[in-house]
Motif scaffolding. Sequence first.
Motif, short mmCIF file in Angstrom:
data_model
loop_
_atom_site.label_atom_id
_atom_site.label_comp_id
_atom_site.label_asym_id
_atom_site.label_seq_id
_atom_site.Cartn_x
_atom_site.Cartn_y
_atom_site.Cartn_z
N LEU A 260 21.17 43.82 -14.63
CA LEU A 260 22.42 43.97 -15.36
C LEU A 260 23.57 43.25 -14.65
O LEU A 260 24.41 42.62 -15.30
CB LEU A 260 22.75 45.46 -15.51
N ALA A 261 23.57 43.33 -13.32
CA ALA A 261 24.60 42.61 -12.57
C ALA A 261 24.48 41.11 -12.77
O ALA A 261 25.48 40.39 -12.87
CB ALA A 261 24.49 42.96 -11.08
N GLY A 262 23.24 40.63 -12.86
CA GLY A 262 23.03 39.20 -13.04
C GLY A 262 23.49 38.70 -14.39
O GLY A 262 24.17 37.67 -14.49
N VAL A 263 23.14 39.43 -15.45
CA VAL A 263 23.50 38.95 -16.79
C VAL A 263 24.99 39.10 -17.07
O VAL A 263 25.53 38.42 -17.95
CB VAL A 263 22.68 39.68 -17.88
N THR A 264 25.66 40.01 -16.34
CA THR A 264 27.10 40.15 -16.55
C THR A 264 27.92 39.29 -15.59
O THR A 264 29.14 39.24 -15.70
CB THR A 264 27.52 41.63 -16.36
N SER A 265 27.24 38.62 -14.67
CA SER A 265 27.95 37.77 -13.72
C SER A 265 28.41 36.49 -14.41
O SER A 265 27.73 35.95 -15.28
CB SER A 265 27.04 37.41 -12.54
N ARG A 266 29.57 36.00 -13.99
CA ARG A 266 30.10 34.76 -14.55
C ARG A 266 29.96 33.60 -13.57
O ARG A 266 30.65 32.60 -13.68
CB ARG A 266 31.56 34.94 -14.94
N SER A 267 29.07 33.76 -12.61
CA SER A 267 28.86 32.70 -11.62
C SER A 267 27.37 32.39 -11.52
O SER A 267 26.53 33.08 -12.10
CB SER A 267 29.38 33.14 -10.24
N LEU A 268 27.06 31.35 -10.76
CA LEU A 268 25.66 30.98 -10.56
C LEU A 268 24.88 32.04 -9.80
O LEU A 268 23.64 32.05 -9.81
CB LEU A 268 25.59 29.64 -9.82
N LEU A 269 25.58 32.94 -9.13
CA LEU A 269 24.91 34.02 -8.42
C LEU A 269 24.12 34.91 -9.38
O LEU A 269 23.17 35.58 -8.98
CB LEU A 269 25.95 34.87 -7.68
N GLY A 270 24.49 34.88 -10.65
CA GLY A 270 23.78 35.72 -11.62
C GLY A 270 22.32 35.36 -11.77
O GLY A 270 21.49 36.23 -12.02
N ILE A 271 21.97 34.09 -11.59
CA ILE A 271 20.57 33.66 -11.78
C ILE A 271 19.65 34.32 -10.75
O ILE A 271 18.63 34.93 -11.12
CB ILE A 271 20.47 32.13 -11.74
N PRO A 272 19.93 34.22 -9.43
CA PRO A 272 19.04 34.90 -8.49
C PRO A 272 19.05 36.42 -8.65
O PRO A 272 18.03 37.07 -8.38
CB PRO A 272 19.60 34.49 -7.12
N LEU A 273 20.16 37.00 -9.12
CA LEU A 273 20.18 38.44 -9.34
C LEU A 273 19.23 38.83 -10.47
O LEU A 273 18.52 39.85 -10.37
CB LEU A 273 21.61 38.90 -9.68
N VAL A 274 19.21 38.04 -11.53
CA VAL A 274 18.29 38.31 -12.63
C VAL A 274 16.84 38.20 -12.16
O VAL A 274 16.00 39.06 -12.47
CB VAL A 274 18.56 37.35 -13.80
#
Length: 523
Positions: A260-274
């Motif tokens: 959830l943190a990854g898909v709501t992130s607005r940065s490239l950091l969202g990809i590794p979180l997903v």
Amino acid sequence: MTDTALGQPQRSAPAVRIWGPQLRVLTVGLVSTITLLAFESLAVVTVAPLVSADLHGLNLYGWLTGAFFLTTVVGLVLAGAAMDRAGPIRPFVVGLLVFGAGLAVAATAVDMEVVIVGRGLQGLGDGAIAAVCFGTVGRTYPAQVRPKVFAVLATAWVVPSLGGPAAAAFLAEQVSWRWVFGGLIPLVVVAGAVTVGALRVAGTAVLSGPASGASDDVPAAPDVPGSPATDRAGVWPAVEAGTGPLVRAVRVAAGAGLLLAGVTSRSLLGIPLVVAGLLAGIGPLRRLLPAGTLRARPGAPAAVAVRGLLAFAFFGADTFVPLAITSVRHSSTTVAGLAVSTAAVVWTAGSWTQARLSARRSGRFLVTVGLGTLVLAVAGTGMALLNTQVPLAVGVACWGLAGFGIGIAYSPIMNVALNEAPPDRQGMASSAVSLSDNLGVTFGAGLGGVAVAAGTATNHPAVTDAAAGAVNGAGYVASVAGLAGAFALATAVGMVGLLAARRLPTTALAAAPAAGGPDDRAG
């Protein structure tokens, strides 16, 4: 008919009534407990903005809900496994104690972080309590009255829906929001005492027989290949002791949080979180659910999968109905609350409708009708609320219809899972359905928020939402396009659920009362 040995007429077994002497105390206890959980849920949502403003924690506002839902996953899994191993009383008592401790922590918190810890404890206890309550329904109530039990439990939400938010708001404004949390503790004691006493009387007896409530005179559906009627235990994970369930539950919760943190992130950091969320959560999730759930295998796995899709479709829209009313229509929070309350009350009407139909209709039929109604209502609500040329009352009425749809479909899914589970897996069946439901709510609201945020970043017509702006501490603007995306996403997921519902059993959901025996219409 006569007894062949004695030559005497056979006596029909007396009908089991949910308000009869056998089950009256247990029914009252379960209703009291569900009422407590309903009051807590609605009261906390009402006072959350005041809590964050008083403790200067607007940046952590989302965690008031997030912490609760993530720890609920752990409580569901642990309590379901514990109930199957040792009975319902111990996990229920532990859940009550943890839930009460969470209320006390939140009531005495000096900063937002401590309130979030309290909310996490409340979620842990709430998950345990819910798993035991619904597992007890499967273990104790016969199949022919189980739909009526679920309708009664749905009715337990009516009073909290009508009076809970207003009472919480009045108490918070006149005294303090802390009394909203602390004032629920006496209810924990009362509801807990009644329910624990009833569980002691009921023990671990299974009144519904070895087939977990399935009627001997209702044949298995031949058109559902691989029906669990022939291999009920095969689709359910083994009952485990030790730390295995705990580790898997924590990994699922952590994976859901990361995803959830990854898909709501607005940065490239969202990809590794997903990626991290999927790696952490998918494996243990598959071991906590019936085999084949992620591909909607016919029978119980399909029921568990559909419950998550149903929850996504409803709550993925429910989260944004008040936002659409206050921001697009510029109406008051009172009107928004009326729309939410309308859906809650009509949900109860839908639940009683499924109870009336369950003796002669299958789970597939009820879920298909209910989910189909919900899909149409979600789409209609979105179009009505976001088009200012349509009277606001039309949008509120459409959302009421959505409540009726989920009321018809919601309980039959749990009933299918309980009917398809053997007696020693009732706790696991309850926790699996509730786990799927919880994840559906979490991702429905989360991904709907992503759609709203994405639409907000465009140049589409937008309106300022004062409430959301206050929460985010900035001039948040909710666009019509973003809200339309959230309603469209909920509608699409509901349509996927309709396809999966075709794999539910076609047998009658509940057995009718024995011919010539006492009728159970009065409950």
